[in-house]
Design a protein around this motif. Structure first.
Motif, short mmCIF file in Angstrom:
data_model
loop_
_atom_site.label_atom_id
_atom_site.label_comp_id
_atom_site.label_asym_id
_atom_site.label_seq_id
_atom_site.Cartn_x
_atom_site.Cartn_y
_atom_site.Cartn_z
N ARG A 100 108.49 -16.85 -8.49
CA ARG A 100 109.21 -15.47 -8.81
C ARG A 100 110.53 -15.73 -8.22
O ARG A 100 111.49 -15.20 -8.87
CB ARG A 100 108.52 -14.30 -7.84
N ARG A 102 107.91 -27.30 -10.97
CA ARG A 102 106.77 -27.53 -10.31
C ARG A 102 106.83 -28.41 -9.18
O ARG A 102 106.46 -28.21 -8.24
CB ARG A 102 105.45 -27.74 -11.29
N ARG A 106 97.78 -20.78 -8.80
CA ARG A 106 97.24 -21.19 -10.05
C ARG A 106 96.58 -22.73 -10.16
O ARG A 106 95.60 -22.86 -10.85
CB ARG A 106 98.21 -20.99 -11.28
N ASP A 107 97.38 -23.32 -9.23
CA ASP A 107 97.01 -24.93 -9.45
C ASP A 107 96.97 -25.40 -8.08
O ASP A 107 96.84 -26.62 -7.67
CB ASP A 107 98.42 -25.69 -10.00
N ARG A 145 99.98 -12.93 -20.10
CA ARG A 145 100.25 -13.73 -19.12
C ARG A 145 99.33 -14.92 -18.70
O ARG A 145 99.42 -16.00 -18.57
CB ARG A 145 100.46 -12.74 -17.79
N ASP A 204 99.66 -18.92 -18.84
CA ASP A 204 99.23 -19.47 -17.38
C ASP A 204 98.07 -20.68 -17.77
O ASP A 204 98.00 -21.51 -17.06
CB ASP A 204 98.84 -18.33 -16.41
N ARG A 231 99.47 -23.64 -20.89
CA ARG A 231 100.53 -24.50 -20.52
C ARG A 231 100.07 -25.80 -20.39
O ARG A 231 99.12 -26.06 -20.00
CB ARG A 231 101.46 -23.75 -19.46
O1 DC Z 1 100.63 -14.78 -8.64
P1 DC Z 1 102.00 -14.27 -9.04
O2 DC Z 1 101.93 -13.39 -10.29
O3 DC Z 1 103.10 -13.84 -8.08
O4 DC Z 1 102.80 -15.59 -9.86
C1 DC Z 1 103.92 -15.45 -10.86
C2 DC Z 1 103.90 -16.50 -11.85
O5 DC Z 1 104.06 -17.92 -11.14
C3 DC Z 1 102.59 -16.79 -12.71
O6 DC Z 1 102.48 -16.09 -13.59
C4 DC Z 1 102.47 -18.28 -13.04
C5 DC Z 1 103.30 -18.64 -11.71
N1 DC Z 1 102.58 -19.59 -10.65
C6 DC Z 1 102.18 -20.75 -11.03
O7 DC Z 1 102.43 -21.57 -12.07
N2 DC Z 1 101.62 -21.77 -10.05
C7 DC Z 1 101.19 -21.07 -8.84
N3 DC Z 1 100.59 -21.86 -7.74
C8 DC Z 1 101.64 -19.87 -8.49
C9 DC Z 1 102.20 -19.04 -9.56
#
Ligand code: DC
Length: 221
Positions: free
Chosen positions: A38, A108, A129-130, A179, A183, A186
């Protein structure tokens, strides 16, 4: 050796609320990795950088310094080039921008190395997410926390109403689906449930029940 709990899952599954409570219960540090993506999204919005212009976003990463600190209550604060942006990053617009810029591998790489550094010296609960797939592949406990799109939209709409904002539940549902799609599809580090992660579906669980379930899983690993 520091202990680590990785919690991955889609937007609005309640990861941060749950991860915060679990870390408090165990005395671990909570690391919210979404806040870092963010922050990159916010930087682009503030500096007139088109978030879909990958080359420019990637070129400007070197100008983005992200650091993390904890306030007296142990709540994570995120700093963008020295400014505390923890409140500014909590908008829908910044969340969407984060989802877009998080597709770019150099973004990333920068954030994953910061996350790995933070987890190397202290026990953590990290959400994102990862985390189980890329950031902490050797995490002691891996959780995939999800809930149905309908339930996540309902929770999100309640949050917005509590803030005094009006919203259309169908619109919220649509944004969540978009979203999720971005996510999960990708090219770089998509959101997946890794084979060694335990699935927790919180659709029909209260917050306390979800916390207890995850603590139970962590204790029995
Ligand atoms: O969890 P969040 O909604 O605050 O995350 C915002 C965006 O950041 C989410 O849509 C994808 C990305 N994100 C990511 O790619 N890898 C992460 N470890 C955390 C978030």
């Amino acid at each position: 050796m520091p202990y680590s709990i990785a919690i991955d899952g889609p937007a609005g599954a309640g990861k941060s609320t749950i991860a915060k409570a679990v870390s408090k219960e165990l005395g671990y540090v909570y690391i919210d990795t979404g806040a870092m993506y963010r922050t990159v999204g916010l930087y682009c919005l503030l500096n007139g950088i088109s978030i879909t212009d990958e080359d420019t976003v990637v070129d400007r990463i070197k100008d983005i310094d992200i650091s993390i600190a904890y306030d007296d209550e142990g709540v994570q604060q995120v700093f963008l080039n020295g400014e505390n942006v923890s409140t500014k990053i909590r908008t829908q617009e910044v969340g969407e921008a984060a989802s877009t810029v998080s597709q770019y591998q150099p973004v990333r790489d920068k954030l994953v190395s910061l996350q790995q550094k933070l987890a190397s010296t202290t026990s953590v609960v990290m959400d994102g997410r990862d985390i189980g797939s890329k950031v902490l592949p050797n995490a002691d406990t891996k959780i995939y926390l999800t809930a149905s799109v309908k339930e996540r939209a309902r929770r999100r709409a309640n949050e917005l109403r509590e803030k005094g904002e009006t919203c259309d539940i169908e619109e919220v549902e649509k944004e969540i689906e978009e979203r999720d799609y971005r996510d999960m599809h990708r090219e770089n580090s998509p959101l997946v449930q890794v084979p060694d992660a335990v699935l927790v579906d919180s659709s029909n669980l209260t917050i306390d029940e979800t916390i207890d379930k995850i603590l139970d899983i962590a204790m029995h690993r």
